[in-house]
Design a protein around this motif. Structure first.
Motif, short mmCIF file in Angstrom:
data_model
loop_
_atom_site.label_atom_id
_atom_site.label_comp_id
_atom_site.label_asym_id
_atom_site.label_seq_id
_atom_site.Cartn_x
_atom_site.Cartn_y
_atom_site.Cartn_z
N MET A 1 10.52 -30.65 -8.46
CA MET A 1 10.26 -30.46 -7.22
C MET A 1 8.78 -31.12 -6.84
O MET A 1 7.75 -30.73 -7.53
CB MET A 1 10.28 -29.17 -6.56
CG MET A 1 9.80 -28.68 -5.15
SD MET A 1 9.96 -27.21 -4.70
CE MET A 1 9.25 -27.07 -3.11
N THR A 2 8.55 -31.98 -5.85
CA THR A 2 7.44 -32.56 -5.57
C THR A 2 6.53 -31.80 -4.41
O THR A 2 7.34 -31.66 -3.31
CB THR A 2 7.31 -34.16 -5.21
OG1 THR A 2 8.19 -34.80 -6.39
CG2 THR A 2 6.17 -34.75 -5.13
N ALA A 3 5.20 -31.69 -4.63
CA ALA A 3 4.59 -31.15 -3.58
C ALA A 3 4.31 -31.97 -2.57
O ALA A 3 4.31 -33.32 -2.59
CB ALA A 3 3.05 -30.82 -4.06
N LYS A 4 4.26 -31.72 -1.34
CA LYS A 4 4.06 -32.24 0.05
C LYS A 4 2.60 -32.69 0.19
O LYS A 4 1.77 -31.88 0.24
CB LYS A 4 4.26 -31.43 1.33
CG LYS A 4 5.99 -31.04 1.10
CD LYS A 4 6.88 -32.39 1.21
CE LYS A 4 8.37 -32.05 1.37
NZ LYS A 4 9.38 -33.12 1.30
N LEU A 5 2.28 -33.82 0.46
CA LEU A 5 0.82 -34.22 0.81
C LEU A 5 0.49 -34.39 2.11
O LEU A 5 1.16 -34.96 2.94
CB LEU A 5 0.68 -35.70 0.07
CG LEU A 5 0.97 -35.91 -1.33
CD1 LEU A 5 1.13 -37.26 -1.86
CD2 LEU A 5 0.12 -34.97 -2.26
#
Length: 311
Positions: free
Chosen positions: A1-5
């Motif tokens: 899961m990739t963090a939102k920027l």
């Protein structure tokens, strides 16, 4: 899961002619160059379930209504060509202003009481889309010396579910003009009650009363009232030059005008016909005595509390 920027963001805004009907803004035509966006996707009210039981503890709550809000800032600048509406025009129109275009000359924005417009907004953050329908709001203008003049908006909107939607391609900001700083060179003209001394800061607030209502058979956002205000900080003068305290005591009302920008296509002029000063305060700015005051902007003939001219 990739963090939102947070940096991967885009705001689109388009005039919405019909309540409840998405006007479908696009990245190519309706992108807004802005900063400081603070979306509140879900602003909700709850009813308490205050049932009687023979023990302590939460009874639970029932959600009764919900809407969304969003705040952000846009640089105050012209459209690049006199007589062309600036890209921020739809936003000020959603704050209860009418737009009047005179080709090759100027675009004027004046407050209105009836037939107010609304906008549809899409705010994207790194794969998420916050849809905003029936947007109406409040606007503010800040002009601080050695700073960029800014428009600040707070929109109240009908709730729409957040969706997984990628940021659209083809974003075009070409309609936005680079702003010029507030200073002696770029802000050549100003006056208040006939006085035109040194000013450190000047601001305006539309003072819109924006109401979200959720009833049986109707859900809406509307502007119910407008009481324009402002504030100013200027270098203190001698009493002989201008007796501001006598002005306040006498409830004197006078005109205000400020012209920012010197090149056609990037000039902003603000006029207010009846401005009253209240709450004078003395302060220090870099060792200079300053006079601060609140401003009450009254209409003269009606719907003319303030006039913003882009030329």
């Amino acid at each position: 899961m990739t963090a939102k920027l947070m940096k991967q963001a885009l705001l689109l805004v388009k005039i919405q002619p019909i309540a409840g009907t998405d006007s479908n803004p696009t990245a190519a035509l309706n992108a807004i160059l802005c900063k400081g966006v603070t979306p509140q996707p879900l602003v909700a009210n709850f009813a308490e379930r205050d049932n009687i039981r023979p023990y302590f503890g939460q009874n639970g709550k029932v959600l009764t209504d919900m809407h969304s809000e969003s705040e952000f800032e846009v640089e105050l600048a012209g459209a690049g060509v006199a007589g062309t509406a600036p890209k921020w025009g739809p936003l000020i129109r959603a704050c209860g202003f009418a737009e009047t275009i005179t080709a090759s000359t100027d675009v004027k924005y004046n407050p209105i009481t009836a037939n107010q417009e609304m906008v549809t907004g899409y705010y994207f953050i790194d794969g998420l889309r916050f849809k905003m329908l029936d947007c109406k709001g409040n606007g503010q203008i800040t002009m601080n010396a050695k700073g960029i003049p800014m428009l600040k908006f707070k929109l109240t909107v009908l709730y729409s579910p957040v969706t997984d939607t990628p940021i659209p391609a083809g974003t075009d900001y070409s309609g936005f003009t680079e702003p010029v700083a507030v200073n002696k060179l770029n802000t050549p003209t100003w006056s208040l009650h006939g006085y035109a001394g040194a000013v450190e800061s000047l601001s305006f607030d539309c003072g819109n009363e924006v109401v979200y209502r959720n009833l049986i058979g109707r859900e809406s956002v509307s502007i119910r009232d407008r009481k324009m205000t402002g504030s100013i900080s200027m270098e203190m003068t001698s009493v002989a030059e201008k007796d501001w305290f006598a002005t306040v005591i006498a409830n004197t009302k006078g005109a205000l005008q400020i012209v920012h920008g010197t090149v056609a296509g990037n000039i902003i002029q603000i006029d207010a016909p009846k401005v009253q000063l209240t709450d004078p305060q003395i302060s220090d700015s870099e060792g200079i005595v300053m006079l601060g005051a609140n401003l009450a902007l009254e209409p003269d003939e009606g719907n003319d509390d303030i006039l913003i001219t882009v030329k």
